[in-house]
Write a protein that holds these residues in place. Structure first.
Motif, PDB file in Angstrom:
ATOM      1  N   GLN A 152       0.829  -1.200   0.000  1.00  0.00           N
ATOM      2  CA  GLN A 152       0.000   0.000   0.000  1.00  0.00           C
ATOM      3  C   GLN A 152       0.865   1.253   0.000  1.00  0.00           C
ATOM      4  OE1 GLN A 152      -2.149  -0.456   3.656  1.00  0.00           O
ATOM      5  NE2 GLN A 152      -3.622  -1.924   2.799  1.00  0.00           N
ATOM      6  N   THR A 153       0.315   2.304  -0.592  1.00  0.00           N
ATOM      7  CA  THR A 153       0.868   3.652  -0.458  1.00  0.00           C
ATOM      8  C   THR A 153      -0.172   4.482   0.271  1.00  0.00           C
ATOM      9  OG1 THR A 153       2.174   3.468  -2.477  1.00  0.00           O
ATOM     10  CG2 THR A 153       1.707   5.686  -1.669  1.00  0.00           C
ATOM     11  N   VAL A 154       0.263   5.168   1.328  1.00  0.00           N
ATOM     12  CA  VAL A 154      -0.674   5.842   2.232  1.00  0.00           C
ATOM     13  C   VAL A 154      -0.375   7.331   2.229  1.00  0.00           C
ATOM     14  CG1 VAL A 154      -1.599   5.911   4.578  1.00  0.00           C
ATOM     15  CG2 VAL A 154      -0.711   3.760   3.655  1.00  0.00           C
ATOM     16  N   ASN A 155      -1.446   8.122   2.192  1.00  0.00           N
ATOM     17  CA  ASN A 155      -1.343   9.575   2.332  1.00  0.00           C
ATOM     18  C   ASN A 155      -2.223  10.011   3.487  1.00  0.00           C
ATOM     19  OD1 ASN A 155      -2.779  12.439   1.336  1.00  0.00           O
ATOM     20  ND2 ASN A 155      -0.557  12.379   1.186  1.00  0.00           N
ATOM     21  N   HIS A 208      -5.933   8.562   2.780  1.00  0.00           N
ATOM     22  CA  HIS A 208      -6.055   7.901   1.480  1.00  0.00           C
ATOM     23  C   HIS A 208      -5.107   6.703   1.468  1.00  0.00           C
ATOM     24  CE1 HIS A 208      -8.436  10.973  -0.754  1.00  0.00           C
ATOM     25  NE2 HIS A 208      -7.925  11.773   0.159  1.00  0.00           N
ATOM     26  N   ILE A 209      -5.644   5.517   1.144  1.00  0.00           N
ATOM     27  CA  ILE A 209      -4.845   4.296   1.071  1.00  0.00           C
ATOM     28  C   ILE A 209      -4.974   3.740  -0.339  1.00  0.00           C
ATOM     29  CG2 ILE A 209      -4.478   1.981   1.991  1.00  0.00           C
ATOM     30  CD1 ILE A 209      -5.879   2.895   4.556  1.00  0.00           C
ATOM     31  N   SER A 225      -4.974  -1.106  -7.495  1.00  0.00           N
ATOM     32  CA  SER A 225      -6.147  -1.963  -7.651  1.00  0.00           C
ATOM     33  C   SER A 225      -7.350  -1.453  -6.868  1.00  0.00           C
ATOM     34  CB  SER A 225      -5.822  -3.391  -7.208  1.00  0.00           C
ATOM     35  OG  SER A 225      -5.453  -3.406  -5.819  1.00  0.00           O
ATOM     36  N   ALA A 226      -7.082  -0.670  -5.818  1.00  0.00           N
ATOM     37  CA  ALA A 226      -8.176  -0.122  -5.017  1.00  0.00           C
ATOM     38  C   ALA A 226      -7.685   1.109  -4.275  1.00  0.00           C
ATOM     39  CB  ALA A 226      -8.700  -1.165  -4.033  1.00  0.00           C
ATOM     40  N   GLU A 227      -8.660   1.980  -3.951  1.00  0.00           N
ATOM     41  CA  GLU A 227      -8.346   3.195  -3.181  1.00  0.00           C
ATOM     42  C   GLU A 227      -9.385   3.352  -2.086  1.00  0.00           C
ATOM     43  OE1 GLU A 227      -8.770   7.496  -2.146  1.00  0.00           O
ATOM     44  OE2 GLU A 227     -10.144   6.398  -3.449  1.00  0.00           O
ATOM     45  N   LEU A 228      -8.875   3.568  -0.856  1.00  0.00           N
ATOM     46  CA  LEU A 228      -9.755   3.773   0.286  1.00  0.00           C
ATOM     47  C   LEU A 228      -9.564   5.185   0.799  1.00  0.00           C
ATOM     48  CD1 LEU A 228      -8.720   0.571   0.444  1.00  0.00           C
ATOM     49  CD2 LEU A 228     -10.111   0.612   2.517  1.00  0.00           C
ATOM     50  N   HIS A 229     -10.662   5.839   1.056  1.00  0.00           N
ATOM     51  CA  HIS A 229     -10.600   7.175   1.646  1.00  0.00           C
ATOM     52  C   HIS A 229     -11.415   7.179   2.932  1.00  0.00           C
ATOM     53  CE1 HIS A 229     -12.204  11.336   2.289  1.00  0.00           C
ATOM     54  NE2 HIS A 229     -10.903  11.546   2.269  1.00  0.00           N
ATOM     55  N   ALA A 230     -10.749   7.584   4.028  1.00  0.00           N
ATOM     56  CA  ALA A 230     -11.412   7.641   5.333  1.00  0.00           C
ATOM     57  C   ALA A 230     -11.352   9.058   5.867  1.00  0.00           C
ATOM     58  CB  ALA A 230     -10.761   6.684   6.316  1.00  0.00           C
TER      59      ALA A 230
END
Length: 365
Positions: A160-163, A177-178, A188-193
């Motif tokens: 993962q690359t995390v911001n 943002h992951i 392949s996927a992006e997660l925003h929390a």
């Protein structure tokens, strides 16, 4: 003999304290002038500026104390030699070995002081200053517009690359943002929390999460899902993230070690931080080197040069030590030298120079 020792130690220590105070006062004035350039901006306040500069003083003291030790030691010993008081001390039984032992005792106290400043007071004050600058402990979002970028390579969560936009005083995350990468290093996927809180044992609970799965095949549809919470497994912890509030040279040794372990776990280059870790561990012992350089000035001929000239030589030696330390750090990165050797070489060179000159002065002068 006890009176002789007390007199010498107090004379040298008072000179070091005076020079340190003068350096810190000058740096405080310069930093205030730099911050006053923001006068008139909406977020500017004089009280906040004073607090910010005051919180930077422990870090400044950590930086200047070795140089102040050299300049103060040269001034004290050279003035004793110029007034023939050091000759009287030698007649009273102060042998060169005893003088060296006394200064090493003083150096031990300065080493402990530097460890206290570098490992506790300066990092704590620096993190508090950064958080206050960001707005009453709200985090670092206003300091870094792009946030913090990190790599997280976990067996449970994948590559993962995390911001992270901001970290508050409690270690909670804001606007996370992951980006999940596949085996071909493609997203392949992006997660925003919206926020995240650490639960312990490498687990974060992310709140108000939007997950976007990118199509891996041509013609496939984009999949978007919303989750009220999401358990994120990672090697990142608040202690690791907290060290990123500071530059590497402002971190404590334990924080640097934690971050180096994180970099190793994620197969990232850590040479810069390893060199900084060794410099952090060895830097307090620069007080010993500075007093070794100052001691020969007590044995110089009293008429050979004025005290001011000797102090100038001490300042030049201090600047040369700083430049050589910086040079070796850069050479160590370029040449992939062992971090311990890179950090220790300047001290060994200057410490050896001080001992050689001291032995030559005692033996031949």
């Amino acid at each position: 003999m006890r009176t002789v020792r007390r007199f010498l130690l107090l004379h040298v220590l008072s000179a070091i304290g005076l020079v340190t105070f003068a350096f810190l006062a000058l740096l405080f004035f310069i930093d205030m002038l730099n911050d006053l350039s923001n006068l008139g901006k909406p977020d500017f306040s004089l009280s906040g500026t004073l607090l910010h500069v005051a919180l930077s003083m422990p870090s400044r003291a950590y930086e200047v104390l070795p140089i102040a030790t050299l300049v103060g030691g040269v001034f004290a010993l050279a003035s004793l030699a110029a007034s023939s008081e050091f000759v009287i001390l030698r007649i009273s039984g102060l042998s060169p070995r005893a003088a060296l032992g006394l200064l090493l005792q003083l150096a031990a106290a300065l080493v402990i002081t530097l460890f206290f400043l570098g490992e506790w007071l300066a990092p704590a004050a620096g993190q508090l200053s950064v958080r206050l600058q960001a707005g009453q402990g709200s985090g670092i979002g206003t300091q870094l517009a792009s946030g913090i970028w990190l790599r997280n390579d976990s067996d449970r969560s994948g590559n993962q690359t995390v911001n992270i936009k901001a970290i508050n005083a409690r270690g909670d995350l804001t606007d996370v943002h992951i980006y999940v990468l596949n085996a071909q290093a493609q997203i392949s996927a992006e997660l925003h929390a919206a926020s995240g809180r650490y639960e312990g044992n490498g687990t974060w609970t992310l709140h108000d999460v939007t997950r976007t799965d990118l199509p891996q095949q041509t013609g496939a549809a984009l999949k978007v899902s919303h989750l009220p919470s999401y358990r994120w497994q990672t090697s990142l912890s608040p202690s690791v993230l907290g060290v990123l509030l500071l530059a590497p040279d402002k971190m404590s040794a334990i924080d640097l070690w934690r971050y180096i372990q994180h970099l190793h776990a994620n197969r990232q280059a850590a040479e810069r931080y390893e060199i900084q870790l060794w410099k952090k561990l060895l830097y307090p012992f620069s007080a010993v080197v500075m007093l070794l350089l100052a001691l020969p000035f007590a044995y110089l001929h009293t008429r050979s040069k004025g005290v001011s000239g000797k102090v100038l030589v001490g300042i030049v030696l201090g600047i040369a030590f700083i430049l050589l330390n910086t040079l070796f750090s850069s050479l160590g990165l370029l040449g992939t030298w062992p971090p311990a050797i890179t950090a220790a070489l300047p001290m060994l060179l200057f410490g050896g120079l001080g001992l050689i000159v001291f032995a030559w002065q005692v033996r031949f002068r």
